[in-house]
Design an enzyme around this catalytic site. Structure first.
Site, mmCIF file in Angstrom:
data_model
loop_
_atom_site.group_PDB
_atom_site.id
_atom_site.type_symbol
_atom_site.label_atom_id
_atom_site.label_comp_id
_atom_site.label_asym_id
_atom_site.label_seq_id
_atom_site.Cartn_x
_atom_site.Cartn_y
_atom_site.Cartn_z
ATOM 1 C CE1 TYR A 18 44.181 31.206 32.620
ATOM 2 C CE2 TYR A 18 42.006 31.431 31.634
ATOM 3 C CZ TYR A 18 42.898 30.733 32.422
ATOM 4 O OH TYR A 18 42.508 29.546 33.000
ATOM 5 C CB SER A 21 40.314 27.835 30.398
ATOM 6 O OG SER A 21 39.260 28.674 30.841
#
Length: 257
Positions: A150, A138
Protein backbone atom coordinates in the site's frame (compact mmCIF):
# COMPACT_ATOMS: atom_id res chain seq x y z
CA UNK A 1 -19.97 25.46 -16.50
CA UNK A 2 -16.98 23.45 -15.23
CA UNK A 3 -17.10 19.65 -15.02
CA UNK A 4 -15.25 17.38 -12.58
CA UNK A 5 -14.80 13.61 -12.81
CA UNK A 6 -14.42 11.85 -9.46
CA UNK A 7 -13.50 8.17 -9.12
CA UNK A 8 -14.60 6.24 -6.05
CA UNK A 9 -17.31 8.88 -5.76
CA UNK A 10 -19.91 7.09 -3.66
CA UNK A 11 -18.12 6.94 -0.30
CA UNK A 12 -15.58 8.63 1.92
CA UNK A 13 -13.25 11.20 0.44
CA UNK A 14 -14.66 10.76 -3.06
CA UNK A 15 -18.19 11.51 -1.86
CA UNK A 16 -16.91 14.53 0.07
CA UNK A 17 -15.27 15.82 -3.12
CA UNK A 18 -18.50 15.28 -5.06
CA UNK A 19 -20.55 17.22 -2.52
CA UNK A 20 -18.07 20.09 -2.28
CA UNK A 21 -17.63 20.46 -6.03
CA UNK A 22 -21.39 20.35 -6.58
CA UNK A 23 -21.76 23.10 -3.99
CA UNK A 24 -19.18 25.15 -5.91
CA UNK A 25 -21.24 24.82 -9.11
CA UNK A 26 -19.42 22.01 -10.92
CA UNK A 27 -21.27 19.48 -13.03
CA UNK A 28 -20.01 16.00 -12.24
CA UNK A 29 -19.10 12.68 -13.78
CA UNK A 30 -19.36 10.13 -10.98
CA UNK A 31 -17.37 6.91 -11.28
CA UNK A 32 -17.77 3.91 -8.96
CA UNK A 33 -18.60 0.21 -9.08
CA UNK A 34 -21.98 0.34 -7.33
CA UNK A 35 -24.67 1.51 -9.77
CA UNK A 36 -27.33 1.90 -7.08
CA UNK A 37 -25.13 4.10 -4.91
CA UNK A 38 -24.17 6.14 -7.97
CA UNK A 39 -27.84 6.73 -8.79
CA UNK A 40 -28.60 7.72 -5.21
CA UNK A 41 -25.68 10.17 -5.09
CA UNK A 42 -26.53 11.71 -8.47
CA UNK A 43 -30.14 12.23 -7.35
CA UNK A 44 -29.01 13.80 -4.06
CA UNK A 45 -26.60 16.20 -5.77
CA UNK A 46 -29.21 17.20 -8.32
CA UNK A 47 -31.86 17.85 -5.67
CA UNK A 48 -29.52 19.65 -3.27
CA UNK A 49 -27.34 21.69 -5.62
CA UNK A 50 -28.99 21.53 -9.05
CA UNK A 51 -25.95 19.66 -10.32
CA UNK A 52 -25.97 17.69 -13.56
CA UNK A 53 -24.39 14.40 -12.48
CA UNK A 54 -23.44 11.87 -15.14
CA UNK A 55 -23.10 8.32 -13.84
CA UNK A 56 -20.33 6.09 -15.13
CA UNK A 57 -20.34 2.69 -13.37
CA UNK A 58 -16.90 1.10 -13.66
CA UNK A 59 -14.57 -1.28 -11.91
CA UNK A 60 -11.22 0.35 -12.65
CA UNK A 61 -9.34 -2.93 -12.18
CA UNK A 62 -11.10 -4.26 -15.32
CA UNK A 63 -9.40 -3.10 -18.49
CA UNK A 64 -12.54 -2.65 -20.61
CA UNK A 65 -14.28 -0.61 -17.90
CA UNK A 66 -11.20 1.51 -17.25
CA UNK A 67 -11.07 2.17 -21.01
CA UNK A 68 -14.64 3.56 -20.88
CA UNK A 69 -13.56 6.15 -18.33
CA UNK A 70 -10.47 6.94 -20.40
CA UNK A 71 -12.67 7.63 -23.41
CA UNK A 72 -14.84 10.00 -21.39
CA UNK A 73 -11.79 11.89 -20.14
CA UNK A 74 -10.36 12.14 -23.65
CA UNK A 75 -13.55 13.54 -25.18
CA UNK A 76 -12.59 17.10 -26.13
CA UNK A 77 -16.20 17.92 -27.04
CA UNK A 78 -17.13 17.46 -23.35
CA UNK A 79 -13.94 18.48 -21.56
CA UNK A 80 -13.22 17.62 -17.95
CA UNK A 81 -11.86 20.57 -15.98
CA UNK A 82 -10.94 18.65 -12.81
CA UNK A 83 -10.05 14.97 -12.42
CA UNK A 84 -10.02 13.53 -8.90
CA UNK A 85 -8.32 10.13 -8.94
CA UNK A 86 -9.69 8.97 -5.61
CA UNK A 87 -10.42 5.24 -6.03
CA UNK A 88 -8.04 2.93 -4.20
CA UNK A 89 -7.84 0.34 -1.44
CA UNK A 90 -5.60 -1.16 1.21
CA UNK A 91 -5.52 -4.61 2.79
CA UNK A 92 -4.64 -6.08 6.16
CA UNK A 93 -2.25 -8.89 6.93
CA UNK A 94 1.26 -9.80 5.87
CA UNK A 95 2.46 -9.59 2.27
CA UNK A 96 3.19 -13.32 2.08
CA UNK A 97 -0.28 -14.22 3.38
CA UNK A 98 -2.16 -11.99 0.94
CA UNK A 99 -3.70 -13.47 -2.19
CA UNK A 100 -1.63 -12.53 -5.27
CA UNK A 101 -4.78 -11.57 -7.18
CA UNK A 102 -5.67 -9.07 -4.44
CA UNK A 103 -2.20 -7.57 -4.69
CA UNK A 104 -2.54 -7.30 -8.48
CA UNK A 105 -5.87 -5.55 -8.14
CA UNK A 106 -4.39 -3.15 -5.61
CA UNK A 107 -1.63 -2.13 -8.00
CA UNK A 108 -4.11 -1.93 -10.88
CA UNK A 109 -6.38 0.43 -8.94
CA UNK A 110 -3.91 2.45 -6.87
CA UNK A 111 -1.27 2.85 -9.60
CA UNK A 112 -2.32 1.80 -13.11
CA UNK A 113 -5.74 3.48 -13.05
CA UNK A 114 -4.19 6.72 -11.78
CA UNK A 115 -1.58 6.61 -14.53
CA UNK A 116 -4.00 5.82 -17.35
CA UNK A 117 -6.75 8.24 -16.36
CA UNK A 118 -4.27 11.06 -15.90
CA UNK A 119 -2.74 10.23 -19.28
CA UNK A 120 -6.19 10.29 -20.88
CA UNK A 121 -7.12 13.76 -19.63
CA UNK A 122 -3.85 15.72 -19.65
CA UNK A 123 -3.54 16.09 -23.47
CA UNK A 124 -7.04 17.58 -23.63
CA UNK A 125 -6.28 19.92 -20.74
CA UNK A 126 -3.03 21.02 -22.40
CA UNK A 127 -4.89 21.79 -25.63
CA UNK A 128 -7.36 23.97 -23.71
CA UNK A 129 -4.60 25.55 -21.62
CA UNK A 130 -6.29 24.77 -18.31
CA UNK A 131 -7.29 21.93 -16.02
CA UNK A 132 -6.56 20.30 -12.68
CA UNK A 133 -5.73 16.77 -11.55
CA UNK A 134 -5.83 15.66 -7.92
CA UNK A 135 -4.31 12.23 -7.28
CA UNK A 136 -5.15 10.62 -3.95
CA UNK A 137 -1.96 9.49 -2.29
CA UNK A 138 -1.34 9.04 1.43
CA UNK A 139 0.96 10.01 4.26
CA UNK A 140 1.85 6.29 4.19
CA UNK A 141 3.69 6.96 0.92
CA UNK A 142 6.38 8.89 2.80
CA UNK A 143 7.28 5.93 4.99
CA UNK A 144 8.49 2.36 4.52
CA UNK A 145 5.53 0.65 6.16
CA UNK A 146 5.63 -2.88 7.57
CA UNK A 147 2.93 -3.75 5.06
CA UNK A 148 4.85 -2.79 1.95
CA UNK A 149 2.48 -2.73 -1.00
CA UNK A 150 0.00 0.00 0.00
CA UNK A 151 2.69 2.51 0.97
CA UNK A 152 4.62 1.61 -2.19
CA UNK A 153 1.61 2.37 -4.40
CA UNK A 154 1.12 5.72 -2.68
CA UNK A 155 4.81 6.60 -2.94
CA UNK A 156 4.40 6.10 -6.68
CA UNK A 157 1.36 8.37 -6.83
CA UNK A 158 3.14 11.19 -5.00
CA UNK A 159 6.33 10.98 -7.06
CA UNK A 160 4.38 10.64 -10.32
CA UNK A 161 2.26 13.68 -9.49
CA UNK A 162 5.25 15.81 -8.51
CA UNK A 163 7.11 14.95 -11.70
CA UNK A 164 4.12 15.57 -13.93
CA UNK A 165 3.41 18.86 -12.20
CA UNK A 166 6.93 20.02 -13.01
CA UNK A 167 6.60 18.89 -16.62
CA UNK A 168 3.34 20.83 -17.00
CA UNK A 169 4.65 24.11 -15.58
CA UNK A 170 3.41 27.14 -17.54
CA UNK A 171 0.80 25.09 -19.45
CA UNK A 172 -2.17 26.08 -17.29
CA UNK A 173 -2.57 22.47 -16.10
CA UNK A 174 -2.04 21.74 -12.41
CA UNK A 175 -1.36 18.33 -10.85
CA UNK A 176 -1.38 17.75 -7.10
CA UNK A 177 -0.86 14.72 -4.88
CA UNK A 178 -3.25 14.71 -1.92
CA UNK A 179 -1.66 12.87 1.02
CA UNK A 180 -4.11 12.43 3.90
CA UNK A 181 -3.55 10.49 7.07
CA UNK A 182 -6.20 8.41 8.81
CA UNK A 183 -9.62 9.69 7.75
CA UNK A 184 -13.07 8.66 8.96
CA UNK A 185 -14.35 6.76 5.91
CA UNK A 186 -15.19 3.16 4.95
CA UNK A 187 -11.55 2.56 3.92
CA UNK A 188 -10.34 0.86 7.09
CA UNK A 189 -13.44 -1.28 7.53
CA UNK A 190 -13.13 -2.54 3.94
CA UNK A 191 -9.44 -3.29 4.51
CA UNK A 192 -10.32 -5.13 7.74
CA UNK A 193 -7.99 -2.93 9.76
CA UNK A 194 -8.54 -2.65 13.50
CA UNK A 195 -8.34 1.07 14.28
CA UNK A 196 -9.89 1.34 17.76
CA UNK A 197 -6.54 2.10 19.41
CA UNK A 198 -5.75 5.10 17.20
CA UNK A 199 -5.95 8.36 19.25
CA UNK A 200 -8.78 10.70 18.26
CA UNK A 201 -6.27 13.45 17.48
CA UNK A 202 -5.07 11.49 14.44
CA UNK A 203 -8.46 11.16 12.77
CA UNK A 204 -9.30 13.55 9.93
CA UNK A 205 -12.76 14.62 8.76
CA UNK A 206 -13.34 14.01 5.04
CA UNK A 207 -15.11 17.32 4.40
CA UNK A 208 -12.38 19.33 6.15
CA UNK A 209 -9.75 17.36 4.25
CA UNK A 210 -11.39 18.23 0.90
CA UNK A 211 -11.58 21.92 1.88
CA UNK A 212 -7.84 21.96 2.62
CA UNK A 213 -7.03 20.03 -0.55
CA UNK A 214 -8.88 22.43 -2.85
CA UNK A 215 -7.33 25.39 -1.06
CA UNK A 216 -3.85 23.93 -1.58
CA UNK A 217 -4.58 23.19 -5.26
CA UNK A 218 -5.65 26.77 -5.86
CA UNK A 219 -2.55 28.04 -4.10
CA UNK A 220 -0.43 26.08 -6.54
CA UNK A 221 0.77 23.36 -4.15
CA UNK A 222 2.12 20.19 -5.73
CA UNK A 223 1.67 18.10 -2.57
CA UNK A 224 -1.14 18.63 -0.04
CA UNK A 225 -0.91 17.14 3.45
CA UNK A 226 -4.12 17.99 5.31
CA UNK A 227 -3.98 18.45 9.07
CA UNK A 228 -1.30 20.04 11.23
CA UNK A 229 -0.64 16.71 12.93
CA UNK A 230 0.25 15.00 9.65
CA UNK A 231 2.33 17.91 8.39
CA UNK A 232 4.33 17.48 11.60
CA UNK A 233 4.57 13.70 11.17
CA UNK A 234 5.94 14.01 7.63
CA UNK A 235 8.35 16.82 8.57
CA UNK A 236 9.64 14.83 11.55
CA UNK A 237 9.97 11.72 9.44
CA UNK A 238 12.39 13.50 7.13
CA UNK A 239 14.68 14.17 10.11
CA UNK A 240 14.74 10.62 11.46
CA UNK A 241 17.31 8.11 10.09
CA UNK A 242 15.67 5.54 7.82
CA UNK A 243 16.46 2.60 10.09
CA UNK A 244 14.82 4.26 13.10
CA UNK A 245 11.93 5.47 10.94
CA UNK A 246 11.20 1.93 9.77
CA UNK A 247 11.25 0.66 13.36
CA UNK A 248 8.88 3.36 14.62
CA UNK A 249 6.44 2.99 11.73
CA UNK A 250 6.34 -0.81 11.85
CA UNK A 251 5.51 -0.75 15.57
CA UNK A 252 3.11 2.20 15.57
CA UNK A 253 0.95 1.73 12.48
CA UNK A 254 -1.78 -0.90 12.00
CA UNK A 255 -0.62 -3.73 9.74
CA UNK A 256 -1.54 -3.53 6.08
CA UNK A 257 -0.13 -4.69 2.76
Amino acid sequence: MSTALVTGATAGIGRAFARRLAAEGYDLVLVARDSERLASLAEYLGDRYGTVAERLPADLTRDEELAEVERRLGDATRPIDLLVNNAGFGTSGAFWDTDPETLRQQVDLNVTAVLRLTRAVVPVMRDFGRGDVINLSSVAGFFAMSGSTYSATKAYVTTFSEGLSAALADTGVRVMALCPGFTRTEFHQRAQLEMSSLPKAFWLDADTLVHEALRDLRRGRTVSIPGAQYKAVVALGKLIPNRLQRFVVSHAAPGRT
